[in-house]
Design an enzyme around this catalytic site. Structure first.
Site, short mmCIF file in Angstrom:
data_model
loop_
_atom_site.label_atom_id
_atom_site.label_comp_id
_atom_site.label_asym_id
_atom_site.label_seq_id
_atom_site.Cartn_x
_atom_site.Cartn_y
_atom_site.Cartn_z
N LYS A 173 0.93 -1.12 0.14
CA LYS A 173 -0.11 -0.05 -0.01
C LYS A 173 0.76 1.32 -0.13
O LYS A 173 1.82 1.42 0.84
CB LYS A 173 -0.79 0.00 1.19
CG LYS A 173 -2.12 -0.76 1.29
CD LYS A 173 -2.91 -0.50 2.42
CE LYS A 173 -4.21 -1.13 2.59
NZ LYS A 173 -4.87 -0.85 3.82
N GLU A 179 1.97 -1.76 17.42
CA GLU A 179 1.53 -2.78 16.46
C GLU A 179 2.05 -4.12 16.56
O GLU A 179 1.46 -5.02 16.33
CB GLU A 179 2.10 -2.00 15.13
CG GLU A 179 1.79 -0.79 14.63
CD GLU A 179 0.45 -0.47 14.20
OE1 GLU A 179 -0.48 -1.53 14.07
OE2 GLU A 179 -0.11 0.56 13.71
N LYS A 235 2.21 -10.27 8.97
CA LYS A 235 1.50 -9.09 8.20
C LYS A 235 1.71 -9.83 6.66
O LYS A 235 0.80 -9.83 6.00
CB LYS A 235 2.10 -8.04 8.25
CG LYS A 235 1.58 -7.08 7.28
CD LYS A 235 1.34 -5.60 7.56
CE LYS A 235 0.66 -4.74 6.14
NZ LYS A 235 0.68 -3.46 6.46
N GLU A 281 -7.54 -6.49 0.29
CA GLU A 281 -8.34 -6.31 1.61
C GLU A 281 -9.59 -6.38 1.22
O GLU A 281 -10.70 -5.67 1.16
CB GLU A 281 -7.89 -4.48 1.92
CG GLU A 281 -8.83 -4.36 3.24
CD GLU A 281 -8.44 -2.75 4.27
OE1 GLU A 281 -7.15 -2.54 3.55
OE2 GLU A 281 -8.66 -2.65 5.22
N ASN A 325 -6.72 -4.65 11.61
CA ASN A 325 -7.49 -3.12 11.88
C ASN A 325 -7.70 -3.31 13.50
O ASN A 325 -8.31 -2.55 14.02
CB ASN A 325 -8.57 -3.10 11.11
CG ASN A 325 -8.27 -2.13 10.11
OD1 ASN A 325 -7.48 -1.28 9.93
ND2 ASN A 325 -9.04 -2.37 9.00
N HIS A 348 -7.76 -0.40 15.54
CA HIS A 348 -7.71 0.88 14.81
C HIS A 348 -8.76 1.58 14.63
O HIS A 348 -8.88 2.79 14.15
CB HIS A 348 -7.02 0.36 13.59
CG HIS A 348 -5.74 0.32 13.51
ND1 HIS A 348 -5.06 -0.71 14.23
CD2 HIS A 348 -4.58 0.89 12.60
CE1 HIS A 348 -3.58 -0.54 14.13
NE2 HIS A 348 -3.50 0.20 13.14
N HIS A 357 -8.35 5.36 15.11
CA HIS A 357 -8.31 6.36 14.10
C HIS A 357 -9.37 7.28 14.55
O HIS A 357 -9.11 8.63 14.28
CB HIS A 357 -8.87 5.69 12.83
CG HIS A 357 -7.86 4.88 12.22
ND1 HIS A 357 -8.37 3.88 11.28
CD2 HIS A 357 -6.47 5.09 11.91
CE1 HIS A 357 -7.03 3.29 10.86
NE2 HIS A 357 -5.98 4.12 11.19
N1 LIG Z 1 1.51 1.51 3.71
C1 LIG Z 1 1.07 0.93 4.69
O1 LIG Z 1 0.47 -0.10 4.88
C2 LIG Z 1 1.00 1.88 6.18
C3 LIG Z 1 0.76 1.08 7.26
C4 LIG Z 1 0.82 1.73 8.40
C5 LIG Z 1 1.26 3.19 8.45
N2 LIG Z 1 1.61 3.80 7.11
C6 LIG Z 1 2.01 5.15 7.19
O2 LIG Z 1 3.07 5.27 7.97
C7 LIG Z 1 3.20 6.60 8.23
C8 LIG Z 1 3.80 6.66 9.88
O3 LIG Z 1 5.33 5.91 9.87
P1 LIG Z 1 6.43 6.17 10.71
O4 LIG Z 1 5.63 6.29 12.12
O5 LIG Z 1 7.64 5.56 10.51
O6 LIG Z 1 6.61 7.81 10.78
P2 LIG Z 1 7.95 8.72 9.93
O7 LIG Z 1 8.12 8.07 8.81
O8 LIG Z 1 7.49 10.23 10.02
O9 LIG Z 1 8.95 8.68 11.01
C9 LIG Z 1 8.80 9.02 12.37
C10 LIG Z 1 10.01 9.97 12.73
O10 LIG Z 1 11.28 9.07 12.77
C11 LIG Z 1 12.39 9.74 12.00
N3 LIG Z 1 13.20 8.57 11.82
C12 LIG Z 1 13.07 7.54 11.07
N4 LIG Z 1 13.96 6.58 10.82
C13 LIG Z 1 14.82 6.99 12.12
C14 LIG Z 1 15.99 6.51 12.77
N5 LIG Z 1 16.23 5.13 12.55
N6 LIG Z 1 16.28 6.81 13.96
C15 LIG Z 1 15.78 8.09 14.28
N7 LIG Z 1 14.64 8.66 13.80
C16 LIG Z 1 14.36 8.23 12.65
C17 LIG Z 1 11.70 10.25 10.85
O11 LIG Z 1 12.67 11.44 10.53
C18 LIG Z 1 10.57 11.02 11.57
O12 LIG Z 1 10.94 12.22 12.22
C19 LIG Z 1 1.88 7.04 8.27
O13 LIG Z 1 1.97 8.21 7.24
C20 LIG Z 1 0.74 6.11 8.20
O14 LIG Z 1 -0.11 6.39 7.13
C21 LIG Z 1 1.64 3.00 6.18
ZN LIG Z 2 -1.58 0.98 12.48
#
Ligand SMILES: NC(=O)c1ccc[n+]([C@@H]2O[C@H](COP(=O)([O-])OP(=O)(O)OC[C@H]3O[C@@H](n4cnc5c(N)ncnc54)[C@H](O)[C@@H]3O)[C@@H](O)[C@H]2O)c1
Ligand SMILES: [Zn+2]
Length: 366
Positions: free
Chosen positions: A148, A190, A233, A243, A251, A254, A258
């Site tokens: 996704k 998660e 997953k 899905e 979910n 979730h 959400h």
């Molecule tokens: N595609 C999917 O199936 C799916 C599933 C769940 C969530 N998501 C998406 O994922 C996003 C959230 O991802 P996230 O929580 O990883 O957020 P993010 O990518 O914003 O990362 C969180 C923070 O961590 C920092 N960071 C990244 N790697 C690091 C590291 N190794 N050390 C220190 N800092 C680091 C980043 O710069 C950022 O500030 C949302 O947009 C959500 O919609 C997508």
């Molecule tokens: Zn989630």
């Protein structure tokens, strides 16, 4: 645990490996094997600048060592940058850098850069190969798996996107050592979710082996948890790529999570923190559908140990309940809600919104 664990996402011609490693010693070889001989040498590293600063050196060296001529495109992490304008910018830069349809994209960072970079790969020249190099716990156990991709619109999260499978996911758990503790805990929510829906031993391992705050985390344990979560997953998305059924189990926690995120403006809580609260709410609903009544107390204790919020009663406000009514998974006046039968087993129930509201009305459950 072995230096690396390899899982396969069995999607026929689009099958790919998830390598859960400690370090990047095998990255070059894995990439070469996954992309095969047909790819070009020119390639892009679409990278979260924080992840690139902390972990880019090894990745660049491995990719250059594997024969790639890399152009690096920094893309800030954080939700505000996950928008179409950034995808346009990335695609512009790819064109300027002379990439063509044989040029792979390597996407280094968390879920934001992963979703965005994956979507750029899906769109650029109608689709090019890409490899996920996830560096947050959430990205390693969730967002990098399943294909996704997408971005947000002003009207809501993830409203524009595509299913586009990577050619390889290479998750180096050593990168998680630099994550801010709150981000790590949010990813653990998660992991707990996978324990509840599919594998009780994930919960037991967290209960018995996760260190108290401030103490070092055993990299072996982290690798095991990432590998087992990723395997769950991967299994679910293989059986239900688009899905229609089983994927709904992902979910768990979730629906209410959400609603809490929407009601609190997506700023007060990280996604995983809202999911932690949502899982406690879901346990309460589950009991009404025959679920094990001890699960809520067990999860509450575990989530607290992992530094995740547990004060669900403070969040079950009218505003949150109103947001439930706008859930994407709503079917008319009903919601397909994931209930836990017991630790390690869940199923969905179609529940009337009015019933959920009644169940969640403050005091009714205490
Ligand atoms: N595609 C999917 O199936 C799916 C599933 C769940 C969530 N998501 C998406 O994922 C996003 C959230 O991802 P996230 O929580 O990883 O957020 P993010 O990518 O914003 O990362 C969180 C923070 O961590 C920092 N960071 C990244 N790697 C690091 C590291 N190794 N050390 C220190 N800092 C680091 C980043 O710069 C950022 O500030 C949302 O947009 C959500 O919609 C997508
Ligand atoms: Zn989630």
């Amino acid at each position: 645990m072995a230096a690396s664990v390899t899982l396969t996402v069995e999607l026929g011609a689009r099958a790919y490996s998830i390598v859960v490693a400690r370090g990047v010693a095998t990255l070059g070889a894995e990439v070469t094997r996954a992309l095969g001989p047909a790819h070009g040498r020119r390639a892009a590293l679409v990278a979260d600048p924080t992840a690139a600063r902390l972990h880019g050196a090894g990745v660049r060296a491995a990719l250059i060592g594997a024969g790639f001529d890399l152009v690096e495109l920094p893309v800030e992490g954080g939700e505000p940058r996950k928008q179409l304008a950034t995808v346009e910018h990335v695609c512009d830069q790819l064109t300027r850098a002379g990439l063509d349809r044989h040029s792979p994209l390597f996407v280094l960072g968390g879920g934001v850069v992963g979703d965005l970079g994956g979507f750029a790969a899906a769109c650029f020249l109608r689709g090019v190969d890409y490899v996920h190099l996830p560096t947050t716990l959430l990205a390693q156990v969730d967002s990098s798996i399943g294909g996704k991709t997408g971005v947000n619109l002003a009207a809501g999260k993830n409203l524009v996107g595509a299913f586009w499978q990577p050619r390889l996911v290479y998750a180096d758990v050593a990168t998680l050592a630099t994550l801010p503790p709150r981000e790590l805990a949010a990813g653990l929510a998660e992991v707990v979710k996978y324990g509840v829906i599919a594998d009780e031993t994930i919960l037991t391992r967290l209960e018995t082996r996760w260190p108290a705050p401030g103490n070092p985390i055993d990299e072996n344990l982290l690798q095991e948890l990432v590998a087992d979560s990723a395997a769950i997953k991967a299994g679910v998305v293989t059986r239900d790529e688009r899905e229609g059924g089983e994927r709904a189990l992902l979910n768990f926690g979730h629906t209410v999570g959400h609603a809490i995120e929407a009601a609190t403006g997506y700023t007060a809580l990280l996604h995983g923190e809202a999911v932690a609260l949502g899982m406690l709410a879901a346990c309460r609903v589950s009991v009404r559908y025959g679920g094990d009544p001890v699960l809520e107390g067990r999860l509450r204790k575990l989530l607290a140990r992992l530094s995740l919020p547990t004060d669900i009663d403070n969040y079950l406000t009218d505003v949150v309940l109103d947001h439930l009514a706008t859930d994407k998974k709503r079917a008319g006046t009903h919601i397909r809600f994931v209930v836990a039968e017991r630790a390690g087993k869940a199923h969905t129930e179609l529940i009337e919104l009015s019933e959920l509201r009644a169940l969640f009305t403050k005091g009714a459950l205490s």
